[in-house]
Design a protein around this motif. Structure first.
Motif, PDB file in Angstrom:
ATOM      1  N   UNK A  88       0.837  -1.190   0.000  1.00 29.54           N
ATOM      2  CA  UNK A  88       0.000   0.000   0.000  1.00 29.54           C
ATOM      3  C   UNK A  88       0.875   1.244   0.000  1.00 29.54           C
ATOM      4  N   UNK A  89       0.578   2.161  -0.924  1.00 28.72           N
ATOM      5  CA  UNK A  89       1.254   3.454  -0.998  1.00 28.72           C
ATOM      6  C   UNK A  89       0.277   4.514  -0.496  1.00 28.72           C
ATOM      7  N   UNK A  90       0.435   4.983   0.751  1.00 24.58           N
ATOM      8  CA  UNK A  90      -0.503   5.978   1.275  1.00 24.58           C
ATOM      9  C   UNK A  90      -0.294   7.348   0.633  1.00 24.58           C
ATOM     10  N   UNK A  91      -1.403   8.007   0.371  1.00 27.98           N
ATOM     11  CA  UNK A  91      -1.388   9.356  -0.187  1.00 27.98           C
ATOM     12  C   UNK A  91      -2.471  10.166   0.508  1.00 27.98           C
ATOM     13  N   UNK A  92      -2.347  11.485   0.445  1.00 29.26           N
ATOM     14  CA  UNK A  92      -3.337  12.360   1.069  1.00 29.26           C
ATOM     15  C   UNK A  92      -3.938  13.293   0.028  1.00 29.26           C
ATOM     16  N   UNK A  93      -5.141  13.745   0.338  1.00 31.39           N
ATOM     17  CA  UNK A  93      -5.794  14.807  -0.416  1.00 31.39           C
ATOM     18  C   UNK A  93      -6.308  15.790   0.624  1.00 31.39           C
ATOM     19  N   UNK A  94      -6.097  17.078   0.376  1.00 30.12           N
ATOM     20  CA  UNK A  94      -6.403  18.098   1.380  1.00 30.12           C
ATOM     21  C   UNK A  94      -7.338  19.154   0.799  1.00 30.12           C
TER      22      UNK A  94
END
Length: 157
Positions: A26-32
């Protein structure tokens, strides 16, 4: 490894022939969703074929928390500092092995210093000024879900 069809176990896939066990990567990413004075910062990517509305986003670096990624990506892409941050929702991207973690954040300042390598545009919009989500977005688009939540006045903080 040997070409035999994999079967699903509790947390992995396993080959009944050679015993090879595969766990998800799993490659965690964020959206803000950045908020200032009742407005949402809507961006457009500079370096991707998708030209629709977007929010600040990026991948977590090794050892970096999702919250720290929100602060870093926001600062890198917009020059803004986050003053308040709250988790909103997540979205798996199974084909790429990514897990997108959505947050809303407040900023004290609204002067954007755009990183034009990443973003072509960044505009503060009031709820009534927000573009409608594309028809194809549906519930699978965390960006569309977050923009809609803000536009409808759903509780963010």
């Amino acid at each position: 490894r040997c070409g035999t069809m994999l079967t699903r176990q509790r947390a992995s896939l396993i080959c009944s022939s050679c015993g090879n066990e595969i766990f998800p990567v799993i490659a965690p990413a964020v959206i803000v969703g950045l908020i200032n004075k009742g407005r949402l910062l809507v961006t457009r990517y500079a370096d991707r074929p998708y030209r629709g509305p977007a929010l600040v986003a990026g991948y977590c670096e090794v050892g970096e928390t999702a919250e720290a990624t929100c602060r870093r990506e926001t600062l890198e892409e917009t020059g803004l500092h986050i003053t308040r941050l709250r988790y909103f929702a997540s979205q798996p991207w199974g084909l790429s092995g990514s897990l997108l973690l959505g947050f809303f954040a407040e900023t004290a300042d609204d002067h954007v210093t755009l990183d034009d390598n990443e973003l072509a545009e960044a505009v503060w919009l009031k709820p009534e000024e927000l573009p409608p989500p594309p028809d194809a977005a549906g519930p699978l688009s965390l960006t569309a879900t977050m923009i809609k939540a803000f536009a409808e006045g759903q509780p963010i903080f």
